[in-house]
Design a protein around this motif. Structure first.
Motif, short mmCIF file in Angstrom:
data_model
loop_
_atom_site.label_atom_id
_atom_site.label_comp_id
_atom_site.label_asym_id
_atom_site.label_seq_id
_atom_site.Cartn_x
_atom_site.Cartn_y
_atom_site.Cartn_z
N PHE A 260 -6.71 -9.89 -1.39
CA PHE A 260 -6.43 -9.84 -0.07
C PHE A 260 -5.31 -9.52 0.49
O PHE A 260 -4.45 -9.61 0.30
CB PHE A 260 -6.02 -11.98 -0.57
N THR A 261 -5.68 -9.30 1.80
CA THR A 261 -5.07 -7.98 2.03
C THR A 261 -4.97 -8.79 3.98
O THR A 261 -5.45 -8.59 4.42
CB THR A 261 -5.38 -6.98 2.88
N LEU A 262 -3.47 -8.65 4.57
CA LEU A 262 -3.03 -9.26 5.85
C LEU A 262 -2.51 -8.41 6.82
O LEU A 262 -1.65 -7.85 5.81
CB LEU A 262 -2.28 -10.97 5.57
N GLU A 263 -2.61 -8.22 8.09
CA GLU A 263 -1.65 -7.07 8.48
C GLU A 263 -1.27 -7.82 9.60
O GLU A 263 -1.56 -9.08 10.20
CB GLU A 263 -3.18 -6.39 8.62
N SER A 264 -0.51 -6.74 10.04
CA SER A 264 1.05 -7.21 10.90
C SER A 264 1.47 -8.12 10.67
O SER A 264 1.22 -9.59 11.15
CB SER A 264 -0.30 -6.88 12.44
N VAL A 265 1.71 -9.15 9.91
CA VAL A 265 2.64 -9.65 9.57
C VAL A 265 3.67 -10.52 10.02
O VAL A 265 4.71 -9.42 9.84
CB VAL A 265 2.56 -10.52 8.03
#
Length: 445
Positions: A260-265
């Motif tokens: 699981f990867t989230l960007e611009s956090v």
């Protein structure tokens, strides 16, 4: 319109002596479903304490049950005052006095504990109801979670407590299960962050903190290449047990757990003075909060030191932040004048020849009601609101031509999370004088 996330913090880091073990058990079944409210990314559950219905925050970041709105419910709860303690948490202030009481009866859904320890805090300033807009009486975490396999379905706003002896996990191809580490009865998970674009990810160990509404907190650490990005702003991060917490807000390139990867956090970097106690666990690099947790449906299995995550419909939502620079709280009550929508009808026998012989009285009728005052309690330096001339302690009367008492506090704050250039118009009361202000939301990045 997508529901936008709001920022709030309740983080307690407690150092407590040994206590009597107690256990929650399900009375009538192998599992129980409990509905919750999700306010500012925080889980609010109904808890019955010694027969009195209250509202608690479910916070994975605390080890003991705490009642911090005690002065308002003390007569009903009949809590025995036993031992005096001093608690220490996040914030720049000192320790807080509390009294420990044993053998209290806690009922959460169908789960009951007849030997619950609780720490009661009498300081009236430690009252989180004004920030959330609904009564919040206390907080509970490890004591409940340790006795069950706990499913938290953020999409349905529902918690399921499973008796571990009967729990059978469902097959789930899209789920991933991770190991948990525990320190002082608080769960930690391993992940990785990349602070800037085109930068290599570095491993981090984070407290899983459902009692913090931010996405991520990272503790600055040059040795591990955890530094504040070039673009940031100084801000109020929230209020902890030992006072206010300040720091820097920014965005990091990405955050990952497993696949699981989230960007611009959205990421906060708290000042070192506010987190000195938290950093006593040297392996800790920060916290994983509600703004990320709400993007998953989560299963906690404390007995096996496991957590299972599955993406939900919120996973791809952008990370918003408060662009106004205003933090609000309820502050007392005020009298407001409202239009009474009930229109009186005149009786028969008038000289009006309207159909049916009735005359409708169209003159406006008003009534007076009590409503919470909404005050500015923090104002970011250089923010659009400050530059427009707003000040601390201003009482907001209306926002965008709508009386503020017709909004919930969350609805008002949501207006500050809009797109760049959105105009916000306010009428405020400053020492008895009404004043008008207007400003546009501005990106800080």
């Amino acid at each position: 319109m997508k529901k936008r996330c709001l920022v709030f913090l309740i983080l307690f880091v407690l150092s407590l002596s040994a206590y009597t073990q107690s256990k929650y058990t399900l009375q009538n079944s192998e599992k129980d479903k409990i509905s919750f409210k999700l306010i500012n990314n925080l889980i609010v559950i109904p808890v019955e304490v010694n027969g009195v219905p209250l509202s608690f925050l479910l916070d994975t970041g605390v080890s003991k049950a705490i009642i911090f709105n005690f002065v308002n419910v003390s007569d009903e709860l009949k809590i025995n005052r036993t031992e005096e303690f001093f608690l220490r948490g996040l914030g720049e202030g000192d320790t807080v006095q509390a009294l420990k009481s044993s053998d209290n009866i806690f009922k959460i859904g169908d789960a009951v504990n007849i030997e619950q320890d609780v720490f009661t805090i009498f300081d009236p300033s430690l009252n989180f109801t004004p920030q959330l807009g609904i009564p919040i009486h206390g907080i509970i975490g490890y004591d409940l979670l340790k006795d069950f396999v706990v499913e938290i379905n953020y999409s349905k706003k529902q918690i399921v407590l499973h008796d571990p002896d009967f729990y059978q996990p469902k097959k789930c191809k899209k789920c991933e299960t991770f190991n948990l580490d525990f320190s002082t009865k608080k769960p930690f998970i391993n992940g990785s962050v990349a602070i800037r674009d085109n930068e290599k990810s570095v491993p981090v160990k984070l407290l899983i903190d459902s009692g913090g509404s931010d996405a991520l907190w990272l503790f600055k650490d040059k040795e591990h290449n955890i530094n504040v990005p070039t673009r940031y702003f100084d801000d109020f991060l929230g209020r902890g047990l030992s006072g206010s917490v300040y720091g820097k807000r920014s965005k990091i390139s990405r955050f990952s757990i497993g696949s699981f990867t989230l960007e611009s956090v959205n990421t906060a970097f708290p000042d070192s003075t506010s987190i000195a106690f938290a950093k006593k666990f040297k392996e800790r690099n920060g916290s994983l909060g509600g703004e990320i947790l709400k993007r998953f449906n989560v299963i906690f299995d404390y007995s096996n030191k496991k957590i299972t995550l599955r993406k939900n419909s919120s996973f791809k939502e952008p990370f918003y932040y408060n662009k106004s620079g205003i933090s609000l709280e309820h502050s007392g009550m005020r009298v407001v004048k409202e239009l009474d929508k009930k229109q009186a009808k005149m009786p028969y026998g008038t000289t009006n020849n309207s159909a049916g012989g009735n005359i409708i009285n169209l003159s406006k009728s008003y009534k007076y009601v009590l409503a919470p005052s909404l005050a500015i309690v923090e104002l970011r330096k250089g923010s659009p609101a400050e530059k427009a001339g707003l000040r601390l302690d201003d009482i907001i009367l209306s926002v965008n031509n709508k009386d503020v008492h017709l909004y919930s506090i969350q609805e008002v704050i949501q207006l500050f999370y809009g797109p760049d250039g959105k105009r916000v118009r306010m009428i405020i009361d400053r020492n008895g004088v009404q004043m008008k202000f207007s400003f546009q939301l501005e990106s800080m990045f």
